[in-house]
Design a protein around this motif. Structure first.
Motif, mmCIF file in Angstrom:
data_model
loop_
_atom_site.group_PDB
_atom_site.id
_atom_site.type_symbol
_atom_site.label_atom_id
_atom_site.label_comp_id
_atom_site.label_asym_id
_atom_site.label_seq_id
_atom_site.Cartn_x
_atom_site.Cartn_y
_atom_site.Cartn_z
ATOM 1 N N ASP A 84 0.135 -5.759 -5.920
ATOM 2 C CA ASP A 84 0.135 -4.514 -6.069
ATOM 3 C C ASP A 84 0.269 -3.802 -7.405
ATOM 4 O O ASP A 84 0.837 -4.619 -8.456
ATOM 5 N N SER A 102 2.485 2.026 -3.879
ATOM 6 C CA SER A 102 1.609 1.786 -4.873
ATOM 7 C C SER A 102 0.710 3.192 -4.767
ATOM 8 O O SER A 102 0.445 4.011 -3.827
ATOM 9 N N THR A 136 0.653 -1.164 -0.039
ATOM 10 C CA THR A 136 -0.096 0.045 -0.006
ATOM 11 C C THR A 136 0.864 1.341 -0.052
ATOM 12 O O THR A 136 0.308 2.344 -0.494
ATOM 13 N N VAL A 168 -4.828 -3.188 -3.689
ATOM 14 C CA VAL A 168 -3.813 -4.269 -3.460
ATOM 15 C C VAL A 168 -4.647 -5.561 -3.002
ATOM 16 O O VAL A 168 -5.315 -5.421 -1.982
#
Length: 765
Positions: free
Chosen positions: A555, A532, A529, A538
């Motif tokens: 991701d 990205s 997380t 995700v």
């Protein structure tokens, strides 16, 4: 190349090098001796004539100054003084005209300068007789010649021997002090019968008194040998020296300022008699020190020549001895080196790596495992003993590092434990506040945000415990479904709303590894997380494979180079030292994952995702799994924001007590039950829901003594045919608001809340 040949070269090369060094050293010593001989010859040749010339020039300068001042100096006395100076000049010229073998003799160069200045002596005398020019100009000529003579003696002091140079410096200082005292005599003579000096002359007198006292006190007496200090002490304690000092003090303190100058006291009239007594004593002291330096230089030259002789003789004997030793030691060294090589290889390739490995695992090492010194007397034996000591020191160093690492880990674990207790109390307090003020949606949102941050703090504290070498004891007593495990791992991440969970198989995890697996997955989800895009999802997917349970986290972050993946995967399979952890303090997540993977015997691999991001694949061994009954595939996504009723906000009601939602108190080695996914309230704020009750997992005893299972009802066997078809999943409404719109709405909400609070405080009395 054979070792025998190397030994011969080993003897030949030092032999040649030693011969060259002996040659260079002998040449340097002989050259130094030659220079000292030349300095001694120069000193004996022109040293004494030069000193006699300086004394005669000082006397003639004083008489010339007295004649200019109107003192009763007869023509006969002046002629006798000039005749004595001429004899000294003639003696100096004869000594200076002697050829010197050295083309760059600095002493001869300064002597030539003195001879050039002496050419103007007759002209200076004519100006004195004719009273042309000034008295200062006439006496200044003598002062210049004397200064050149002193610089010639300074050149004598620059010898090729540090001791002689240090010894000759006081001699030059003696000559300089004598000249300052003679200059003082000239100044007092220029006062004439009236005893008057101009202001400038009186200033020169003051400087001369201070200068000769300073030179004797700081540059002469401290550096004189014992006999020289005794001679100076006799001079300084004589009546003439005391009279001289008294006259100087009287001249400096009892003078009278008159128009155009200074009138000296009557005590000055006793100066010529006192100075006449001091001149022979000071001349004797100066001559003795000059002769002592020359004698020492001659003795030093003899010592250097003797040193060269013994150097050459000793070097020749050493060369012969080296040749014999080489022949004798070649066979012995070859045999002993072969044994030493065999022993060293055994220790280096087998013994030492095994010992280091045991120490790194925290196991003890017996002293018998180390090579022991044999206390042999020959060179190879001493090398063998030295190698044994090196191994012992190396093992002690590894043992100390292992103990320090273990101690630091225990220290860190203690700090993490105390900090974890505080975090647990913070979580309990936050949950109590959520239960108490759950009716206030704005406050509840802030409390849940604080709750999430505190959970992140707990995970960081657990990271510290893991990196310090500890483990996270699991408080769970019952197996946990994989779907619940994924939910628990996702709840540990701050941005958990972006995580989509999919459990393709119904399987549970052993209680003893639940916390470790959840922490491992939480670290990977946090990285996914964090690296990205904020608007991307995700995905975490779990399914059974041949080797156990496969959990894939994918991701849509930025593209990573292949060599970067190799570096990150290397971090997952090696426990780095603390130095590497300190250099990568901002990238500790992969190190934590690697430690947990080692504890679980799991495999973690990072690779490029099909979407261009990163995919992390975790293979959990089958030994950590508990098989459960087959159920349909469980797919879980974070719920989106619910629709807000059009009729306006719902009325506030006190939040009901949720006993089943309470978390256990957090300590470092205890984790809460998997948190339930937050659901939106009427105002779009997240609120926790009670966790779903777990299905009981029943295991069959290994001994087969369990009773047969009871009959179970098979679903959908007695309902209508039309109802047996599976219903299509209802479409889930996606959140269409952009992150910017959500942020703006939340900012407006916070500003409105602050405005209301300010108005309420103003309305209170």
């Amino acid at each position: 190349m054979r070792l025998r040949t190397l030994l011969i070269w080993l003897a030949a090369v030092p032999t040649v090098a030693m011969g060259a060094q002996v040659f260079v050293t002998a040449d340097r010593l002989l050259e130094q001796s030659s220079h000292l001989r030349a300095d001694v010859a120069d000193g004996q040749r022109i040293g004494r004539p030069l000193y006699d010339l300086m004394a005669e020039m000082q006397a003639e300068r004083t008489m010339t100054a007295a004649r200019w001042a109107g003192a009763p100096v007869s023509r006969a006395d002046l002629s006798r003084r000039r005749a004595a100076t001429d004899r000294a000049v003639a003696a100096f010229r004869r000594a200076a005209d002697t050829d010197d073998d050295r083309a760059t003799d600095q002493v001869d160069r300064y002597a030539r300068d003195v001879r050039i200045q002496l050419d103007d002596l007759d002209a200076c005398r004519e100006r004195t007789d004719a009273r042309s020019g000034t008295a200062d100009g006439t006496t200044g000529y003598y002062t210049g010649v004397i200064g050149r003579i002193i610089r010639t003696y300074q050149q004598f002091s620059n010898m090729d021997d540090a001791t002689l140079t240090q010894e000759s410096r006081p001699v030059v200082a003696l000559l300089a002090a004598s000249e300052v005292l003679a200059h003082e005599d000239t100044i007092l003579a220029s006062a004439g019968p009236a005893g008057k000096l101009s202001s400038g002359k009186f200033g020169e007198l003051t400087n001369a008194v201070g200068a000769h006292r300073f030179l004797y006190g700081t540059s002469v007496v401290p550096y004189l040998p014992a006999d020289g200090r005794q001679a100076y002490a006799r001079i300084a304690s004589s009546d003439a020296w005391k009279t001289k000092t008294g006259i100087e003090n009287a001249a400096l303190s009892d003078h009278r300022d008159i128009p155009g100058g200074v009138a000296l006291p009557h005590a000055v009239r006793g100066w010529p008699a006192a100075y006449a007594k001091l001149v022979p004593e000071l001349a004797a002291l100066n001559g003795d020190r000059l002769r002592a330096v020359l004698e020492h230089a001659d003795t030093t030259a003899d010592d250097l020549e003797t040193e060269v002789f013994w150097l050459v003789a000793g070097s020749a004997a050493g060369l012969v001895l080296v040749g014999g030793v080489v022949v004798f030691t070649t066979r012995t060294v070859l045999r002993r080196l072969a044994l030493l090589h065999e022993r060293t290889v055994t220790v280096a390739e087998e013994t030492l790596p095994g010992i280091v490995d045991r120490l790194q695992r925290g196991q003890s090492v017996d002293a018998d495992m180390l090579p022991q010194p044999r206390h042999e007397k020959d060179e190879v034996g001493r090398i063998s003993d030295a190698f044994a000591r090196v191994v012992a020191v190396s093992v002690d160093g590894h043992r100390q590092l292992s103990d320090e690492r273990r101690g630091f880990g225990m220290f860190t674990a203690g700090i993490a434990s105390r900090t974890g207790n505080l975090v647990s109390r913070q979580l309990s307090l936050t949950e109590d506040l959520e239960d108490t003020f759950g009716h206030d949606e704005a406050l509840l949102a802030q409390l849940m945000k604080s709750d999430q941050l505190t959970v992140g703090m707990r995970r960081q504290i657990e990271n510290l415990l893991i990196l310090s070498g500890g483990e996270i004891p699991d408080p769970h007593s019952e197996p946990m479904r994989v779907a619940d495990l994924l939910r628990e791992a996702a709840a540990e991440v701050e941005d958990f709303r972006r995580i989509e969970r999919v459990a393709l198989d119904e399987v549970s995890v052993e209680p003893r590894v639940i916390s470790a697996i959840s922490h491992l997955l939480a670290e990977l989800l946090d990285n996914a997380t964090r690296f990205s895009p904020p608007a991307s999802k995700v995905a975490i997917r779990a399914e059974l494979v041949t080797d156990g349970l496969s959990v894939e986290i994918e991701d849509r972050g930025p593209r990573v180079a292949p060599e970067r993946y190799e570096e990150m995967n290397a971090r997952l399979h090696a426990a780095p030292p603390y130095a590497v952890l300190a250099e990568n303090a901002h990238r500790l997540g992969l190190f934590v994952v690697g430690h947990l993977a080692d504890q679980l015997q799991a495999r973690v691999t990072l690779r490029r995702s099909t979407f261009g991001g990163t995919a992390a694949i975790v293979i959990i061994p089958e030994e950590h799994l508990v098989q459960a009954e087959k159920h349909p595939v469980t797919t879980e996504k974070h719920p989106v924001r619910a629709e807000t009723p059009a009729a306006g906000p719902a009325p506030r009601t006190p939040a009901p007590q949720r006993p089943d939602e309470r978390k256990p108190g957090l300590v470092l080695h205890a984790r809460s039950h998997p948190p339930a996914d937050p659901v939106p309230t009427a105002a779009g704020l997240p609120r926790r829901q009670p966790a779903e009750p777990r299905a009981a997992v029943r295991t069959v005893p290994r001994d087969g003594s369990a009773p047969p299972p009871l009959p179970e009802r098979v679903p959908q066997t007695h309902i209508a045919e039309q109802l047996r078809e599976q219903r299509a999943p209802e479409p889930v409404r996606a959140d269409k608001e952009t992150p910017e719109e959500v942020a703006d709405a939340w900012s407006d909400y916070e500003q409105g809340t602050e405005t209301v609070e300010i108005e309420l405080r103003q309305d209170q009395p």
